[in-house]
Design a protein around this motif. Structure first.
Motif, PDB file in Angstrom:
ATOM      1  N   LYS A 129       9.576   3.232  -9.597  1.00  0.00           N
ATOM      2  CA  LYS A 129       9.922   4.019  -8.420  1.00  0.00           C
ATOM      3  C   LYS A 129       8.694   4.773  -7.930  1.00  0.00           C
ATOM      4  CE  LYS A 129      14.717   4.853  -9.871  1.00  0.00           C
ATOM      5  NZ  LYS A 129      15.730   5.897 -10.175  1.00  0.00           N
ATOM      6  N   ILE A 130       8.507   4.789  -6.640  1.00  0.00           N
ATOM      7  CA  ILE A 130       7.433   5.584  -6.042  1.00  0.00           C
ATOM      8  C   ILE A 130       8.068   6.502  -5.002  1.00  0.00           C
ATOM      9  CG2 ILE A 130       5.345   5.575  -4.643  1.00  0.00           C
ATOM     10  CD1 ILE A 130       6.015   2.574  -6.730  1.00  0.00           C
ATOM     11  N   SER A 131       7.803   7.795  -5.124  1.00  0.00           N
ATOM     12  CA  SER A 131       8.402   8.783  -4.237  1.00  0.00           C
ATOM     13  C   SER A 131       7.317   9.635  -3.604  1.00  0.00           C
ATOM     14  CB  SER A 131       9.356   9.695  -5.017  1.00  0.00           C
ATOM     15  OG  SER A 131      10.375   8.967  -5.650  1.00  0.00           O
ATOM     16  N   GLN A 132       7.577  10.068  -2.377  1.00  0.00           N
ATOM     17  CA  GLN A 132       6.727  11.079  -1.744  1.00  0.00           C
ATOM     18  C   GLN A 132       7.064  12.434  -2.329  1.00  0.00           C
ATOM     19  OE1 GLN A 132       4.902   9.960   1.629  1.00  0.00           O
ATOM     20  NE2 GLN A 132       3.569  11.254   0.393  1.00  0.00           N
ATOM     21  N   VAL A 133       6.044  13.232  -2.648  1.00  0.00           N
ATOM     22  CA  VAL A 133       6.287  14.533  -3.257  1.00  0.00           C
ATOM     23  C   VAL A 133       5.522  15.612  -2.508  1.00  0.00           C
ATOM     24  CG1 VAL A 133       6.743  13.608  -5.569  1.00  0.00           C
ATOM     25  CG2 VAL A 133       4.396  14.262  -4.930  1.00  0.00           C
ATOM     26  N   THR A 134       5.951  16.850  -2.746  1.00  0.00           N
ATOM     27  CA  THR A 134       5.260  18.004  -2.219  1.00  0.00           C
ATOM     28  C   THR A 134       4.972  18.965  -3.340  1.00  0.00           C
ATOM     29  OG1 THR A 134       5.336  19.740  -0.521  1.00  0.00           O
ATOM     30  CG2 THR A 134       7.385  19.262  -1.680  1.00  0.00           C
ATOM     31  N   LEU A 135       3.895  19.701  -3.231  1.00  0.00           N
ATOM     32  CA  LEU A 135       3.511  20.682  -4.241  1.00  0.00           C
ATOM     33  C   LEU A 135       4.305  21.962  -3.997  1.00  0.00           C
ATOM     34  CD1 LEU A 135       1.553  21.558  -6.559  1.00  0.00           C
ATOM     35  CD2 LEU A 135      -0.057  22.236  -4.766  1.00  0.00           C
ATOM     36  N   SER A 192      -7.400   8.402  -1.627  1.00  0.00           N
ATOM     37  CA  SER A 192      -6.094   8.729  -1.045  1.00  0.00           C
ATOM     38  C   SER A 192      -5.100   7.629  -1.374  1.00  0.00           C
ATOM     39  CB  SER A 192      -6.227   8.944   0.461  1.00  0.00           C
ATOM     40  OG  SER A 192      -6.834   7.829   1.081  1.00  0.00           O
ATOM     41  N   GLY A 193      -4.664   6.880  -0.359  1.00  0.00           N
ATOM     42  CA  GLY A 193      -3.677   5.839  -0.616  1.00  0.00           C
ATOM     43  C   GLY A 193      -4.301   4.566  -1.139  1.00  0.00           C
ATOM     44  N   GLY A 194      -3.445   3.584  -1.407  1.00  0.00           N
ATOM     45  CA  GLY A 194      -3.912   2.301  -1.906  1.00  0.00           C
ATOM     46  C   GLY A 194      -2.846   1.597  -2.712  1.00  0.00           C
ATOM     47  N   LYS A 195      -3.262   0.623  -3.488  1.00  0.00           N
ATOM     48  CA  LYS A 195      -2.308  -0.207  -4.227  1.00  0.00           C
ATOM     49  C   LYS A 195      -2.198   0.228  -5.688  1.00  0.00           C
ATOM     50  CE  LYS A 195      -2.280  -4.277  -1.292  1.00  0.00           C
ATOM     51  NZ  LYS A 195      -3.046  -3.736  -0.150  1.00  0.00           N
ATOM     52  N   ILE A 196      -1.152  -0.290  -6.330  1.00  0.00           N
ATOM     53  CA  ILE A 196      -0.820   0.034  -7.717  1.00  0.00           C
ATOM     54  C   ILE A 196      -0.721  -1.263  -8.500  1.00  0.00           C
ATOM     55  CG2 ILE A 196       1.027   0.923  -9.215  1.00  0.00           C
ATOM     56  CD1 ILE A 196       1.706   2.841  -6.847  1.00  0.00           C
ATOM     57  N   ASP A 206       0.845  -1.190   0.000  1.00  0.00           N
ATOM     58  CA  ASP A 206       0.000   0.000   0.000  1.00  0.00           C
ATOM     59  C   ASP A 206       0.881   1.241   0.000  1.00  0.00           C
ATOM     60  OD1 ASP A 206      -3.012  -0.423   0.273  1.00  0.00           O
ATOM     61  OD2 ASP A 206      -2.212  -1.910   1.664  1.00  0.00           O
ATOM     62  N   PHE A 207       0.485   2.227  -0.793  1.00  0.00           N
ATOM     63  CA  PHE A 207       1.222   3.483  -0.859  1.00  0.00           C
ATOM     64  C   PHE A 207       0.339   4.619  -0.363  1.00  0.00           C
ATOM     65  CE2 PHE A 207       3.148   0.729  -4.048  1.00  0.00           C
ATOM     66  CZ  PHE A 207       4.491   0.822  -3.693  1.00  0.00           C
ATOM     67  N   PRO A 208       0.948   5.639   0.227  1.00  0.00           N
ATOM     68  CA  PRO A 208       0.168   6.762   0.732  1.00  0.00           C
ATOM     69  C   PRO A 208      -0.251   7.696  -0.398  1.00  0.00           C
ATOM     70  CG  PRO A 208       2.492   7.186   1.050  1.00  0.00           C
ATOM     71  CD  PRO A 208       2.388   5.799   0.480  1.00  0.00           C
ATOM     72  N   ASP A 209      -0.899   8.767  -0.043  1.00  0.00           N
ATOM     73  CA  ASP A 209      -1.214   9.831  -0.995  1.00  0.00           C
ATOM     74  C   ASP A 209       0.032  10.690  -1.195  1.00  0.00           C
ATOM     75  OD1 ASP A 209      -2.977  11.162  -2.717  1.00  0.00           O
ATOM     76  OD2 ASP A 209      -3.480  12.634  -1.183  1.00  0.00           O
ATOM     77  N   LYS A 210      -0.053  11.624  -2.136  1.00  0.00           N
ATOM     78  CA  LYS A 210       1.029  12.572  -2.437  1.00  0.00           C
ATOM     79  C   LYS A 210       2.276  11.835  -2.918  1.00  0.00           C
ATOM     80  CE  LYS A 210      -0.709  15.885   0.968  1.00  0.00           C
ATOM     81  NZ  LYS A 210      -0.387  16.726   2.152  1.00  0.00           N
ATOM     82  N   ILE A 211       2.106  11.077  -3.994  1.00  0.00           N
ATOM     83  CA  ILE A 211       3.207  10.282  -4.519  1.00  0.00           C
ATOM     84  C   ILE A 211       3.425  10.538  -6.013  1.00  0.00           C
ATOM     85  CG2 ILE A 211       3.020   8.423  -2.830  1.00  0.00           C
ATOM     86  CD1 ILE A 211       1.524   6.783  -4.982  1.00  0.00           C
ATOM     87  N   TYR A 224      -1.674  13.547  -6.035  1.00  0.00           N
ATOM     88  CA  TYR A 224      -1.466  14.455  -4.912  1.00  0.00           C
ATOM     89  C   TYR A 224      -2.817  15.023  -4.495  1.00  0.00           C
ATOM     90  CZ  TYR A 224       0.772  18.067  -2.041  1.00  0.00           C
ATOM     91  OH  TYR A 224       1.190  18.865  -0.989  1.00  0.00           O
ATOM     92  N   GLU A 225      -3.377  14.447  -3.417  1.00  0.00           N
ATOM     93  CA  GLU A 225      -4.729  14.823  -3.005  1.00  0.00           C
ATOM     94  C   GLU A 225      -5.661  14.695  -4.214  1.00  0.00           C
ATOM     95  OE1 GLU A 225      -4.075  18.672  -1.181  1.00  0.00           O
ATOM     96  OE2 GLU A 225      -3.425  17.746   0.694  1.00  0.00           O
ATOM     97  N   GLY A 226      -6.306  15.759  -4.651  1.00  0.00           N
ATOM     98  CA  GLY A 226      -7.215  15.648  -5.785  1.00  0.00           C
ATOM     99  C   GLY A 226      -6.550  15.763  -7.142  1.00  0.00           C
ATOM    100  N   ILE A 227      -5.255  16.050  -7.171  1.00  0.00           N
ATOM    101  CA  ILE A 227      -4.554  16.289  -8.433  1.00  0.00           C
ATOM    102  C   ILE A 227      -3.986  14.992  -8.987  1.00  0.00           C
ATOM    103  CG2 ILE A 227      -2.656  17.519  -9.559  1.00  0.00           C
ATOM    104  CD1 ILE A 227      -2.869  19.598  -7.271  1.00  0.00           C
TER     105      ILE A 227
END
Length: 231
Positions: free
Chosen positions: A223-229, A203-207, A65-70, A175-178
């Motif tokens: 690759k899955i990375s956490q990102v910020t706007l 929000s989060g979930g699987k790929i 499972d991966f979080p949001d904002k990725i 990223y949230e709604g984006i």
């Protein structure tokens, strides 16, 4: 259109997809041939679509499972068409259950089980060369399900296999709604979910990767990375 800019905070997952050890925990729904060549994951149908129809298609899930904002990045190598390639993301069972909760109906690769079944997910089809009308006017399509809602599309820059010069570098941001998608750094689409029109923001979930037979393709360097706007 102005596309938002994001900055990588940290790497969450790095999988070269170069041998069977890298996918030993992955979960296949449906039947597919899974092999490795030149340090890439090669995927193709096991069943003949002329005989088995929709049963010849399949989905291959990463177990994590991966979080949001990725940001999701991978290399894509189209090998043989016709066919279609898609990625599912932010995928959960209905009522916020885990995607593989035992109470959910069994899934076997048939598309309606994913877009109108018992899961909530976003899915992006980025190589749509299956049907004649798709090849005549190529687009990348973003849908929100449950419900098969087409929420955004953009022009697909990927050529037919005979003209392809892979690898193609695909980048998908949630990223949230984006949701933002690009190929070789070329922006293809961006959409922002208002959280009302088609239900709450996921929000989060699987790929997971999906192919429609008889497509053959290879993948590498997921690759899955956490990102910020940032803008």
């Amino acid at each position: 259109m102005r596309y938002r800019k994001f900055e990588v905070e940290k790497l969450l997952y790095n999988n070269p997809l170069s041998n069977d050890k890298h996918v030993k925990d992955w979960i296949l729904e449906g039947k597919a041939k899974i092999s490795f060549k030149e340090d890439k994951l090669h995927l193709q149908n096991e069943l003949d679509p002329e005989i088995h129809g929709d049963n010849a298609h399949w989905v291959y899930w990463a177990p994590k499972d991966f979080p949001d904002k990725i940001m999701i990045e991978w290399e894509f190598y189209p090998i043989e068409e016709p066919g279609l390639c898609m990625i599912f993301f932010a995928a959960k069972g209905e009522n916020d259950l885990d995607l593989f909760d035992s109470s959910l109906p069994k899934r076997e690769g048939k598309y309606p089980q994913y877009h109108s079944g018992s899961i909530d997910t976003l899915h992006l089809s980025y190589f749509r060369h299956k049907w004649e009308d798709e090849r005549a006017f190529r687009t990348c399509n973003l849908r929100k399900s449950k419900g098969f809602h087409l929420v955004a599309h953009g022009a697909d820059p990927l050529p037919p296999v005979e003209d392809a010069r892979p690898p193609y570098f695909l980048k998908l941001i949630k990223y949230e709604g984006i949701v933002q998608f690009s190929i070789n750094e070329l922006p293809v689409l961006e959409w922002e979910d208002d959280g009302e029109t088609y239900g709450p923001i996921y929000s989060g979930g699987k790929i997971g990767f999906r192919q429609m037979a008889p497509m053959k393709a290879a993948y590498a360097n997921l690759k899955i990375s956490q990102v910020t706007l940032v803008d």
